[in-house]
Design a protein around this motif. Sequence first.
Motif, PDB file in Angstrom:
ATOM      1  N   GLN A   6     -27.824  23.618 -37.033  1.00 27.62           N
ATOM      2  CA  GLN A   6     -27.477  23.368 -35.118  1.00 27.62           C
ATOM      3  C   GLN A   6     -28.434  22.200 -34.846  1.00 27.62           C
ATOM      4  N   LEU A   7     -27.354  20.721 -34.657  1.00 30.45           N
ATOM      5  CA  LEU A   7     -27.899  19.507 -34.414  1.00 30.45           C
ATOM      6  C   LEU A   7     -26.963  19.126 -32.939  1.00 30.45           C
ATOM      7  N   THR A   8     -27.694  18.337 -32.692  1.00 30.22           N
ATOM      8  CA  THR A   8     -27.271  17.123 -31.548  1.00 30.22           C
ATOM      9  C   THR A   8     -26.735  15.834 -31.818  1.00 30.22           C
ATOM     10  N   SER A   9     -26.291  15.166 -30.835  1.00 30.79           N
ATOM     11  CA  SER A   9     -26.215  13.352 -31.841  1.00 30.79           C
ATOM     12  C   SER A   9     -28.274  12.821 -31.220  1.00 30.79           C
ATOM     13  N   GLN A  10     -28.067  13.278 -30.790  1.00 38.74           N
ATOM     14  CA  GLN A  10     -29.848  13.183 -30.181  1.00 38.74           C
ATOM     15  C   GLN A  10     -30.247  14.108 -31.346  1.00 38.74           C
ATOM     16  N   ASP A  11     -30.066  14.587 -31.947  1.00 37.57           N
ATOM     17  CA  ASP A  11     -31.461  15.012 -33.518  1.00 37.57           C
ATOM     18  C   ASP A  11     -30.900  14.157 -34.531  1.00 37.57           C
ATOM     19  N   TRP A  12     -29.611  13.569 -34.897  1.00 31.45           N
ATOM     20  CA  TRP A  12     -28.546  12.742 -35.392  1.00 31.45           C
ATOM     21  C   TRP A  12     -29.034  11.168 -35.357  1.00 31.45           C
ATOM     22  N   ALA A  13     -29.302  10.693 -34.579  1.00 36.89           N
ATOM     23  CA  ALA A  13     -29.473   9.490 -34.139  1.00 36.89           C
ATOM     24  C   ALA A  13     -31.529   9.529 -34.362  1.00 36.89           C
ATOM     25  N   ALA A  14     -32.538  10.658 -34.064  1.00 35.77           N
ATOM     26  CA  ALA A  14     -33.835  10.316 -33.621  1.00 35.77           C
ATOM     27  C   ALA A  14     -34.162   9.385 -35.786  1.00 35.77           C
ATOM     28  N   THR A  15     -35.682   8.996 -35.307  1.00 37.27           N
ATOM     29  CA  THR A  15     -36.234   8.750 -36.645  1.00 37.27           C
ATOM     30  C   THR A  15     -37.438   9.716 -36.348  1.00 37.27           C
ATOM     31  N   PRO A  16     -37.667  10.034 -37.381  1.00 38.83           N
ATOM     32  CA  PRO A  16     -36.843  10.538 -38.583  1.00 38.83           C
ATOM     33  C   PRO A  16     -35.611  11.530 -38.087  1.00 38.83           C
ATOM     34  N   ARG A  17     -35.183  11.336 -38.482  1.00 31.10           N
ATOM     35  CA  ARG A  17     -33.107  12.505 -38.240  1.00 31.10           C
ATOM     36  C   ARG A  17     -33.758  14.231 -38.519  1.00 31.10           C
ATOM     37  N   ARG A  18     -33.965  14.718 -37.385  1.00 29.09           N
ATOM     38  CA  ARG A  18     -34.145  15.778 -37.282  1.00 29.09           C
ATOM     39  C   ARG A  18     -33.069  16.626 -37.662  1.00 29.09           C
ATOM     40  N   GLU A  19     -33.264  16.917 -39.287  1.00 31.31           N
ATOM     41  CA  GLU A  19     -32.313  17.146 -39.623  1.00 31.31           C
ATOM     42  C   GLU A  19     -32.895  17.925 -41.079  1.00 31.31           C
TER      43      GLU A  19
END
Length: 153
Positions: A6-19
């Motif tokens: 489960q991710l939010t848009s903030q997780d997806w846009a983060a560096t490093p990607r929180r994924e």
Amino acid sequence: MHLDVQLTSQDWAATPRREMLAIWVWLTDVPAERGAMRVLRGSHKPIMEHWDMVLHDERRPFLPRVHGLNTASQNLEWQPEKEHLADVMSVPFAEQQPTAMVARRGQAQIFTQACLHAGWRNETDTPRKAFIMSWISAGVPGGMDEGRIGGIR
């Protein structure tokens, strides 16, 4: 169909990607009729937008989250069903047919486990075989360093 992360848009846009990514290296040919994995292409983005809208501020630190994380050891009582994920999963994808991720022996498939996906029924007598790895960047918060993900690293 289900999602593993489960991710939010903030997780997806983060560096490093929180994924967390899944990497499947196929040891056999996997045509559609041999039970190739099915995905609903693009489903991760509307689901992330859903989390952005409904996730209460006190629960944001729980994401990104890998399903199956043992929350009891951390005194966390959050259960994702309470955030009504079923609402977003049933409507936008009701008419969409899943895409078979067909592959030849030796090919690798890499996909986000935040999209809706599922194993499929093998309609042949030949088993499908793969070597499966999951990958996540070091230091990603939200419990992804613990539980199941610790074993993946």
